[in-house]
Motif scaffolding. Structure first.
Motif, mmCIF file in Angstrom:
data_model
loop_
_atom_site.group_PDB
_atom_site.id
_atom_site.type_symbol
_atom_site.label_atom_id
_atom_site.label_comp_id
_atom_site.label_asym_id
_atom_site.label_seq_id
_atom_site.Cartn_x
_atom_site.Cartn_y
_atom_site.Cartn_z
ATOM 1 N N SER A 290 56.165 -34.653 -9.860
ATOM 2 C CA SER A 290 55.707 -34.448 -11.519
ATOM 3 C C SER A 290 56.501 -34.866 -12.334
ATOM 4 N N LYS A 291 56.345 -35.934 -13.895
ATOM 5 C CA LYS A 291 56.597 -35.845 -14.325
ATOM 6 C C LYS A 291 56.418 -35.353 -16.057
ATOM 7 N N VAL A 292 55.854 -34.838 -16.113
ATOM 8 C CA VAL A 292 55.942 -33.324 -17.267
ATOM 9 C C VAL A 292 55.904 -31.504 -16.008
ATOM 10 N N GLN A 293 56.385 -31.071 -17.284
ATOM 11 C CA GLN A 293 56.426 -29.526 -16.324
ATOM 12 C C GLN A 293 54.320 -28.870 -16.931
ATOM 13 N N TYR A 294 54.162 -28.219 -16.664
ATOM 14 C CA TYR A 294 52.710 -27.441 -16.724
ATOM 15 C C TYR A 294 53.462 -25.888 -16.835
ATOM 16 N N ALA B 175 46.632 -34.441 -17.148
ATOM 17 C CA ALA B 175 46.193 -34.840 -16.298
ATOM 18 C C ALA B 175 46.644 -34.047 -14.739
ATOM 19 N N GLY C 274 50.555 -36.588 -12.760
ATOM 20 C CA GLY C 274 50.042 -38.084 -13.748
ATOM 21 C C GLY C 274 48.441 -38.284 -13.250
#
Lengths: 296, 445, 327
Positions: free
Chosen positions: A120-124, A138, A142
């Motif tokens: 993961s590059k971002v965190q939801y 996305a 990503g």
């Protein structure tokens, strides 16, 4: 005292007789004449009411089979995926018809990214709903086609056949799957596909639906199909087609030779339930050993 | 006590946190490369008109809006088209965009770059709308609805009021506020132009009472112009919503599912009014805008004048952000903005601010069960029942959602903001709204 | 750089949470608790502690071992239930009856419906009514304010409402009874017999104002509830002052203030729209007066609120907010 008892009994008795008479006439008046075959077909159906056949429930499916049998003299096109061939045979027997044999299907997860291969590059941080997350972004890894891992499919499954593996962040299908198709509809990214179970439960499929070009696909996920066409070239049965930078294996044409699995540079092609291969490197080691022994 | 006007039902008052209120607008240096996404407006994406290797000037048309609801796109810089390819946008999806390498700063000759203010409006009504269309103007409040479409009043309808949105009800954001302070004359001329285009004789500028300086400044200028007046409003979110603003200023309610023109109103943002002035009087297309960069951990909260297509990173660095403390970067304000998945994303026409929340602020609280307190109902400015809509959307009962007017939701987020149980109400409602809209579309076909 | 967080808007949240609401109620109940401590002595503290501890413990055990979910006792809702339950009983109640009451309140009225937010009835009131029906003697021997702070054995006597109800039934007129009823200033500050929380009107009002300022409650339910009682009893008083007592007595006596401010306003079991809240408050008021004046029980607040709790879903369906643009 006795009189009270007597009157009470009489009153109740008369009331019940009157009610019975009314009920009888009402039942006669509002009688619904129904084809008795509907009941008998309904009887053999699995009663899962899953909607996998495309009807609202088992009873609707039973009605549909009888309509079809009356109109077309066949029940082609109607299939209860949960009951499978056995149930369809029984249904056909009740209606005096024959049913085609159909390969049983099973849900296949066509994404292998997850936490491991598509870090993961971002965190939801929002509602636990793939559909919502799909509209929002996305995906943590990503990949715009990859599994979001929030479990809409798990919620949709009525058969305890699909669970999220929270370590990998991907859903897993077990043998309880009856191919009702609920998860296919639930997935906002169309990752889940119904494929024939295959001989001895053996299946080969491309576990990726990313249509991006090789570069971006590979950037987000180490096991993405990069559209290199190697499998397409190696397949002796023309079972593999290439479209939109993505390989697809036709389960009907595939003869399970496993050649494509070997050539895939990103391990995007999966084989299930095959016996383990003899590891190549090991055989090489043994041969060198034997040569050295013979030399000695 | 003289109570200020506001809308009738609902509304919340989040902490204002207008850190960049006193920061004058600053022009950001040109970047080395810009990425101009093609779909910057609401509606259909623009169609690209240049190819790789082309030389472009500032303000040159690079993509045209061909559908009814679509807008033209102009080059924000001068230089060479590197490629027309897909670029990762703010949400992480790939969308078509034009990549331009910046060389010098050569403006198109037709643009009037002189600083003096032109008061006289020479163009006719039709010419104004045509000019606004060709300059690619969209609503700069954030919704990016093409401006020229709003100015074309449908047959049989008559616009009575032009309402200018200077409310800026979103916390943190100050771009409209600064605009009103620094370009008041131009805004008023823009409003006059819009009034001419719409053939209305009354324009009301709605400004929330926390911007006293802007209210007094604009009121002063309004005295010289007939028909334009300033209406101070009570501070209450979401007053910037079209329907709420109309209710607050002229006390009319737009019926459910109808457009503001139904009650004789057209709403435009102050930023749009300024862009209209520039487009009509100076022939300058929309290729730059004012963006607030703010947040609690930003060293220098600022308002920048930036070219479209500049990377968000450039702005953040200029404003002195601290990457290690950042937890969430938001395009827009904290109530309705979209969080970015990548700070490489470009600034687009609809970017009114870049807000950086630190890592403590960026997490949502633990979700508790609904305690049926009814606070979401109380704060809903549209008179809906958010708890019910969220529930039925979550469980897939879309017929009930439709019957409960889910499509009237303006997605202001007041319900979720106020929910004591921290439930993701708006997430579910948004999803349900999409599904219901889809169901209605398929039913019509 | 950290990983960026992504979520849908809004990205900020108000200060209010379930925790702050529940602990706010606890704070609002503090003045009334202090007054009851002053009047009833250590026994008030004892019975309140028993109620709170048993409520919290029962909720914890049910969540942990029966429902097998993450215990959420820190949200304070069980504390509020325990506190309100204790406020509704006489301080002389045996401790084991209090534990049974807590079990009914939390176990049956709350957790069996699914826990916080899902109960139909106010748990504390269900507990109280269960105790009232099961142990009528213990539940109606009200201690008069103790002379000795540390005394656990209080002198018991009937409440003002009880005196009135019995007196009227015996055929006496209000003016005849006036001599044995406490005067209003004593009722206002709490120098009367009664359950823990219903003795001091002023302390309850202070707490009520605190909750109003914190926006934990709105004025709709308390005002419409008390207003209805005032109007209803006022009309009857005007018709026949010999048979019906004046409205001021009705407000100050019994649990009306406690019920109207703290129990009827319970978020979970009360309606959600302002209009619905007013209907609910009026309904509560009418039921209370009906039970007090014509019913068998001298006190009707808890029954009235429970009956209206049952109507709440209907009110929620019937009184929807006015849609914007439908004027």
């Amino acid at each position: 005292m006795n009189n009270v008892l007597l009157f009470a009994l009489l009153a109740l008795g008369l009331l019940s007789v009157a009610a019975a008479i009314i009920l009888y006439f009402v039942a006669q008046k509002f009688k619904v004449i129904e084809d008795p075959r509907i009941d008998s077909v309904d009887e053999v159906l699995p009663k899962a009411n899953c909607g996998g056949c495309g009807f609202a429930g088992c009873r609707n499916f039973a009605e549909a089979t009888i309509r079809s049998a009356d109109l077309n003299k066949s029940i082609e096109g109607l299939n209860c995926p949960v009951g499978g061939n056995n149930v369809m045979k029984e249904v056909a027997a009740i209606l005096g018809l024959t049913a085609d044999e159909k390969d049983p299907l099973i849900a296949v997860i066509r994404c292998n990214g997850g936490k491991k291969h598509s870090p993961s590059k971002v965190q939801y941080d929002g509602a636990t709903s793939c559909a919502f997350a799909h509209n929002l972004f996305a995906g943590e890894g990503g990949c715009p086609n990859g599994c979001l891992g929030l479990g809409d499919c798990e919620v949709s499954c009525n058969f305890d056949a699909l669970f999220m593996n929270h370590e990998t962040g991907l859903p897993e299908v077990n043998d309880k799957c009856v191919a009702c198709g609920a998860c296919v509809k639930a997935c906002p990214r169309f990752i889940i596909e119904m494929r024939p179970k295959g001989k001895k439960d053996r299946r080969i499929f491309v576990s990726c639906i990313n249509t991006e070009k090789g570069g971006p696909a590979k950037k987000n996920c180490s096991v993405a199909c990069i559209g290199c066409s190697k499998c397409f070239q190696v397949c002796p049965y023309e079972a593999i087609t290439m479209a939109n930078n993505l390989a697809y294996i036709d389960p009907v044409k595939c003869k399970l030779c496993r050649k494509c699995v070997e050539v895939c540079p990103t391990d995007a092609i999966h084989e299930l339930n095959f016996p383990p291969r003899k590891p190549k490197t090991e055989t090489e080691v043994t041969t060198t050993n034997s040569t050295s022994e013979s030399l000695a | 006590m003289n109570t200020l006007k506001t809308f009738r039902i609902g509304g919340v008052h989040p902490a204002e946190n207008k850190f960049s209120e006193n920061a004058a607008i600053e022009t950001l240096a040109l970047p080395k490369q810009v990425i101009v996404p093609l779909g910057q407006n609401l509606g259909v994406a623009s169609k690209v008109q240049v190819k790789k290797g082309d030389e472009v000037k500032v303000g040159q048309l690079i993509a045209t809006g061909e559908a009814f609801i679509s807008a033209n796109l102009h080059s924000p810089v001068s230089g060479k088209i590197l490629k027309i390819d897909e670029a990762v946008d703010a949400s992480g999806y790939r969308r078509p965009a034009v990549f331009i390498e910046v060389v010098d700063d050569i403006w198109d000759e037709s643009i009037d770059r002189t600083p003096q203010i032109i008061h006289e409006i020479k163009l006719s009504k039709q010419e104004i709308i045509q000019r606004i269309k060709s300059c690619g103007l969209v609503g700069l409040g954030g919704a990016t609805f093409p401006t020229h479409v709003k100015l074309m009043v449908p047959e049989g309808k008559k616009a009575e009021f032009l309402i200018i949105n200077g409310v800026e009800c979103e916390p943190y954001l100050t771009s409209d506020h600064r605009m009103m302070l620094e370009k008041p004359e131009e805004i008023i001329i823009g409003i006059k132009i819009l009034m001419k285009a719409l053939e209305v004789d009354k324009a009301i500028i709605g400004i929330e009472n926390n911007k006293q300086d802007a209210i007094s400044k604009l009121s002063e200028i309004c005295k010289k112009h007939n028909g334009v007046s300033v209406q101070p409003l009570k501070v209450k979110y979401p007053q910037g919503g079209e329907k709420q603003l109309i209710k607050a200023t002229v006390n009319r309610e737009v019926p459910s599912g109808k457009l503001p023109i139904e009650v004789g109103c057209v709403v435009q943002n102050v930023g749009t009014a300024f862009a209209v002035y520039e487009a009509v009087q100076k022939n300058k297309p929309l290729f730059e805008r004012i963006v607030t960069v703010t947040g609690k951990n930003i060293l220098k909260p600022s308002n920048f004048l930036v070219r479209i297509g500049t990377s968000v990173t450039d702005l953040l660095e200029k404003a002195g952000w601290q990457p290690e403390t950042a937890g969430k970067v938001i395009n827009g304000g904290p109530m309705m903005g979209k969080s970015l998945s990548s700070i490489e994303a470009p600034i687009v026409k609809g970017t009114s601010g870049i807000l950086v929340l630190n890592s403590n602020e960026s997490y949502r609280e633990k979700i508790n069960p609904c305690i049926r307190c009814g606070k979401c109902i109380t704060v809903c400015p549209m008179g809906l029942e958010p708890y019910l809509l969220a529930r039925v959307s979550e469980t897939g009962m879309f017929d009930i959602a439709e019957g409960s007017h889910i499509l009237d939701c303006i997605e202001c987020g007041s319900c979720q903001f106020t929910c004591p149980s921290a439930r993701p109400l708006l997430d579910h409602i948004r999803l349900g709204k999409g599904k219901v809209a889809h169901i209605i579309r398929t039913r019509k076909n | 750089m950290n990983k960026l967080t992504l979520s849908g808007s809004p990205h900020v949240h108000s200060e209010m949470s379930v925790k702050s609401v529940m602990w706010g109620v606890v704070i609002a109940l503090a003045p009334a608790f202090l007054v009851s401590l002053w009047y009833f002595g250590i026994s008030a503290l004892f019975i309140t502690a028993v109620a709170i501890i048993s409520c919290v413990l029962i909720e914890f055990l049910i969540q942990k071992y029966l429902l097998k979910e993450e215990p959420s006792i820190s949200d304070g809702s069980a504390v509020v239930t325990g506190l309100l339950l204790a406020f509704n009983v006489p301080s002389s109640l045996p401790w084991w009856e209090m534990v049974i009451g807590s079990l009914v309140a939390i176990g049956i009225a709350k957790m069996s419906f699914g826990g916080l937010g899902k109960n139909i009835f106010n748990p504390a009131l269900v507990g109280r009514v269960f105790l009232l029906i099961s142990f009528p003697v213990d539940m109606t021997s009200w201690p008069v304010p103790a002379q000795n702070f540390f005394s656990l054995d209080a002198i018991t006597g009937p409440t003002a409402l009880g005196v009135l109800s019995e007196g009227i039934d015996a055929g006496k007129t209000v003016s005849e009874l006036a001599t044995i009823l406490p005067d209003y200033s004593n009722m206002f500050i709490g120098q009367i017999g009664g359950s823990l929380g219903e003795v001091s009107a002023i302390a309850l009002l202070i707490g009520g104002f605190y909750m109003l300022i914190r926006k934990i409650i709105t004025w709709h339910i308390p005002v419409s509830y008390i207003g209805t009682v005032v109007i209803f009893t006022g009309i009857m008083w005007l018709i026949d002052p010999a048979r019906y007592i004046d409205p001021v007595f009705h407000i100050l006596a019994g649990g009306l203030l406690l019920g109207a401010i703290y129990m009827a306003t319970d978020m979970v079991s009360s309606p959600m729209t302002y209009k619905g809240m007013i209907i609910y408050g009026v309904g509560c008021g009418v039921m209370t007066v009906l039970i007090r004046v014509w019913g068998a029980y001298p006190e009707g607040v808890s029954f009235a609120i429970l009956i209206m709790n049952a109507v709440t879903p209907l009110i929620n369906k019937g009184f929807k907010p006015v849609l914007f643009g439908n004027k």
